[in-house]
Scaffold this motif. Structure first.
Motif, mmCIF file in Angstrom:
data_model
loop_
_atom_site.group_PDB
_atom_site.id
_atom_site.type_symbol
_atom_site.label_atom_id
_atom_site.label_comp_id
_atom_site.label_asym_id
_atom_site.label_seq_id
_atom_site.Cartn_x
_atom_site.Cartn_y
_atom_site.Cartn_z
ATOM 1 N N GLU A 41 0.933 -1.232 0.178
ATOM 2 C CA GLU A 41 0.264 0.361 -0.151
ATOM 3 C C GLU A 41 0.846 1.571 0.080
ATOM 4 O OE1 GLU A 41 -3.693 1.186 2.494
ATOM 5 O OE2 GLU A 41 -2.445 1.445 3.355
ATOM 6 N N ALA A 42 1.990 1.674 0.819
ATOM 7 C CA ALA A 42 2.664 2.257 0.626
ATOM 8 C C ALA A 42 3.398 2.562 -0.515
ATOM 9 C CB ALA A 42 3.978 1.924 2.309
ATOM 10 N N ALA A 43 3.790 1.403 -1.336
ATOM 11 C CA ALA A 43 4.641 2.057 -2.346
ATOM 12 C C ALA A 43 3.622 2.218 -3.170
ATOM 13 C CB ALA A 43 4.972 0.450 -3.295
ATOM 14 N N ILE A 44 2.419 1.764 -3.239
ATOM 15 C CA ILE A 44 1.129 2.321 -3.905
ATOM 16 C C ILE A 44 0.720 3.683 -4.412
ATOM 17 C CG2 ILE A 44 -1.340 1.609 -5.530
ATOM 18 C CD1 ILE A 44 -0.741 -0.839 -3.884
ATOM 19 N N LEU A 45 0.503 4.031 -2.944
ATOM 20 C CA LEU A 45 0.036 5.025 -2.196
ATOM 21 C C LEU A 45 1.211 6.597 -2.459
ATOM 22 C CD1 LEU A 45 -1.810 4.884 0.754
ATOM 23 C CD2 LEU A 45 -2.224 4.901 -1.804
ATOM 24 N N ILE A 47 3.061 6.286 -5.084
ATOM 25 C CA ILE A 47 4.009 6.755 -6.876
ATOM 26 C C ILE A 47 1.825 7.784 -7.311
ATOM 27 C CG2 ILE A 47 2.781 5.392 -9.173
ATOM 28 C CD1 ILE A 47 5.261 3.637 -7.519
ATOM 29 N N LEU A 48 1.025 7.496 -7.056
ATOM 30 C CA LEU A 48 -0.284 7.725 -6.859
ATOM 31 C C LEU A 48 -0.240 9.082 -6.021
ATOM 32 C CD1 LEU A 48 -3.430 5.329 -6.169
ATOM 33 C CD2 LEU A 48 -1.712 5.660 -8.979
ATOM 34 N N ARG A 49 -0.044 9.588 -5.110
ATOM 35 C CA ARG A 49 0.441 10.839 -4.521
ATOM 36 C C ARG A 49 0.957 11.764 -5.162
ATOM 37 N NH1 ARG A 49 0.021 8.156 1.888
ATOM 38 N NH2 ARG A 49 -2.270 8.581 1.998
ATOM 39 N N ALA A 50 2.141 11.336 -5.864
ATOM 40 C CA ALA A 50 3.336 12.318 -6.200
ATOM 41 C C ALA A 50 2.411 12.021 -8.044
ATOM 42 C CB ALA A 50 4.277 11.502 -6.473
ATOM 43 N N ALA A 51 1.960 11.384 -8.872
ATOM 44 C CA ALA A 51 1.481 12.502 -10.285
ATOM 45 C C ALA A 51 0.171 12.903 -9.656
ATOM 46 C CB ALA A 51 1.360 10.738 -10.666
ATOM 47 N N GLY A 67 -9.626 14.305 -1.876
ATOM 48 C CA GLY A 67 -9.461 15.064 -2.704
ATOM 49 C C GLY A 67 -10.239 16.174 -2.647
ATOM 50 N N THR A 68 -8.663 17.715 -3.345
ATOM 51 C CA THR A 68 -10.125 18.291 -3.723
ATOM 52 C C THR A 68 -10.414 18.950 -5.362
ATOM 53 O OG1 THR A 68 -7.256 19.541 -4.983
ATOM 54 C CG2 THR A 68 -7.983 19.511 -1.917
ATOM 55 N N GLU A 69 -10.237 17.619 -5.653
ATOM 56 C CA GLU A 69 -11.215 17.242 -7.485
ATOM 57 C C GLU A 69 -11.925 16.739 -7.048
ATOM 58 O OE1 GLU A 69 -9.148 17.056 -10.792
ATOM 59 O OE2 GLU A 69 -7.390 16.920 -10.232
ATOM 60 N N ASP A 70 -12.885 15.982 -7.987
ATOM 61 C CA ASP A 70 -13.598 15.319 -8.343
ATOM 62 C C ASP A 70 -13.633 13.399 -8.166
ATOM 63 O OD1 ASP A 70 -15.723 13.614 -6.725
ATOM 64 O OD2 ASP A 70 -17.698 14.665 -8.544
ATOM 65 N N ALA A 71 -12.510 12.773 -7.582
ATOM 66 C CA ALA A 71 -11.623 12.229 -8.451
ATOM 67 C C ALA A 71 -11.127 11.541 -7.154
ATOM 68 C CB ALA A 71 -10.283 12.470 -9.315
ATOM 69 N N ARG A 72 -11.202 9.870 -7.361
ATOM 70 C CA ARG A 72 -10.657 9.369 -6.030
ATOM 71 C C ARG A 72 -9.858 7.737 -6.372
ATOM 72 N NH1 ARG A 72 -14.745 6.424 -1.388
ATOM 73 N NH2 ARG A 72 -15.510 5.492 -3.256
ATOM 74 N N TRP A 73 -8.900 7.425 -6.114
ATOM 75 C CA TRP A 73 -8.423 6.378 -6.365
ATOM 76 C C TRP A 73 -8.664 5.550 -4.978
ATOM 77 C CZ3 TRP A 73 -5.781 5.398 -10.531
ATOM 78 C CH2 TRP A 73 -4.864 6.280 -10.905
ATOM 79 N N VAL A 74 -9.057 3.831 -5.704
ATOM 80 C CA VAL A 74 -9.627 3.252 -5.134
ATOM 81 C C VAL A 74 -8.990 1.908 -4.723
ATOM 82 C CG1 VAL A 74 -12.144 1.555 -4.322
ATOM 83 C CG2 VAL A 74 -12.206 4.288 -5.001
ATOM 84 N N ILE A 75 -8.362 1.297 -4.111
ATOM 85 C CA ILE A 75 -7.046 0.482 -3.607
ATOM 86 C C ILE A 75 -7.441 -1.066 -2.813
ATOM 87 C CG2 ILE A 75 -4.810 0.774 -3.529
ATOM 88 C CD1 ILE A 75 -4.631 3.838 -4.045
#
Length: 249
Positions: A41-45, A47-51, A67-75
């Motif tokens: 999870e830490a490795a995935i997050l 990368i996703l947070r940086a991008a 988030g501050t926009e209407d998009a969400r990663w579900v992991i």
């Protein structure tokens, strides 16, 4: 590309930890988590947070981040921890992306067989860059169906009556223990259907889109429409959907 990079990063951690003795913590009587879940999870997050720093995140082992926009990663950084901790090689990483509450991207990665399932809304579903489609099996009698059990099955017996009914009508039923990978197998035609109750958003966010983009159908029945865990899900190649659903509801 970002989701695929993240899945591969988590997958490397899972492969590197394969076959070792792990520290297992129980979140419920039969719901374990290991240090590999958290490391993946830490490795995935990272990368996703940086991008995508403005996207929200819902991940199984962490607090939800708005988030501050209407998009969400579900992991789900390791779907089927029970399998992994028992050295049974059937598990996957699941990464879905929602915009305005609607799935637009799904990645399911099997790190042991290096199988990468990807779907983008409107652009089809793929396995290792080859297009996939659900099966053409026309009857339940000819079908191979998979299912699973909720973590409260000891107390409730949920899905046991349904399993008995389907077992008497399908060619065979499998209980593999990984919802995301079972659903990916429906998408590529290896399974004809999958049903389950008590799933969480991270179990299905990516794989549901895979099935829909591969020509199948995913439907939810009963329970609270706002609470996915309370509802029973049936996913199939569409051709056997009515036959299967009639045995479950």
């Amino acid at each position: 590309d970002t989701a695929i990079e993240a899945a591969h990063a988590g997958g490397k951690i899972i492969r590197d930890g394969w076959g070792q003795t792990h520290t297992v913590t129980l979140k419920g009587v039969i719901n374990p988590v290991t240090e590999i879940d958290r490391a993946s999870e830490a490795a995935i997050l990272k990368i996703l947070r940086a991008a995508t720093p403005t996207f929200g995140i819902l991940s199984e082992e962490s607090e939800e981040v708005r988030g501050t926009e209407d998009a969400r990663w579900v992991i789900d950084p390791l779907d089927a921890t029970v399998n992994y901790s028992h050295h049974f090689p059937y598990f996957a990483i699941s990464i879905g992306l929602e915009r305005a509450g609607r799935a637009v991207l799904g990645v399911v990665y099997d790190p042991m067989l290096d199988q990468l399932f990807v779907a983008e809304r409107g652009n089809g579903a793929w396995l290792n860059e080859q297009p996939i489609h659900v099966s053409a099996t026309a009857t339940l009698q000819e079908s191979i169906v998979a299912t699973g059990f909720p973590y409260d099955v000891w107390e409730t017996g949920h899905n046991l009556p349904e399993l008995a009914r389907v077992t008497r009508r399908a060619q065979t039923v499998r209980v593999n223990g990984c919802a995301a990978l079972d659903m990916a197998y429906v998408a590529c035609g290896r399974l004809d259907a999958y049903f389950d109750i008590g799933l969480a958003a991270w179990d299905v966010a990516a794989a549901q889109l895979l099935i829909e983009e591969a020509g199948g159908v995913v439907m939810y029945y009963g329970g609270d429409p706002a609470v996915i865990e309370s509802r029973t899900m049936v996913a199939s190649n569409l051709l056997i959907h009515a036959q299967l659903s009639s045995l479950i509801f």
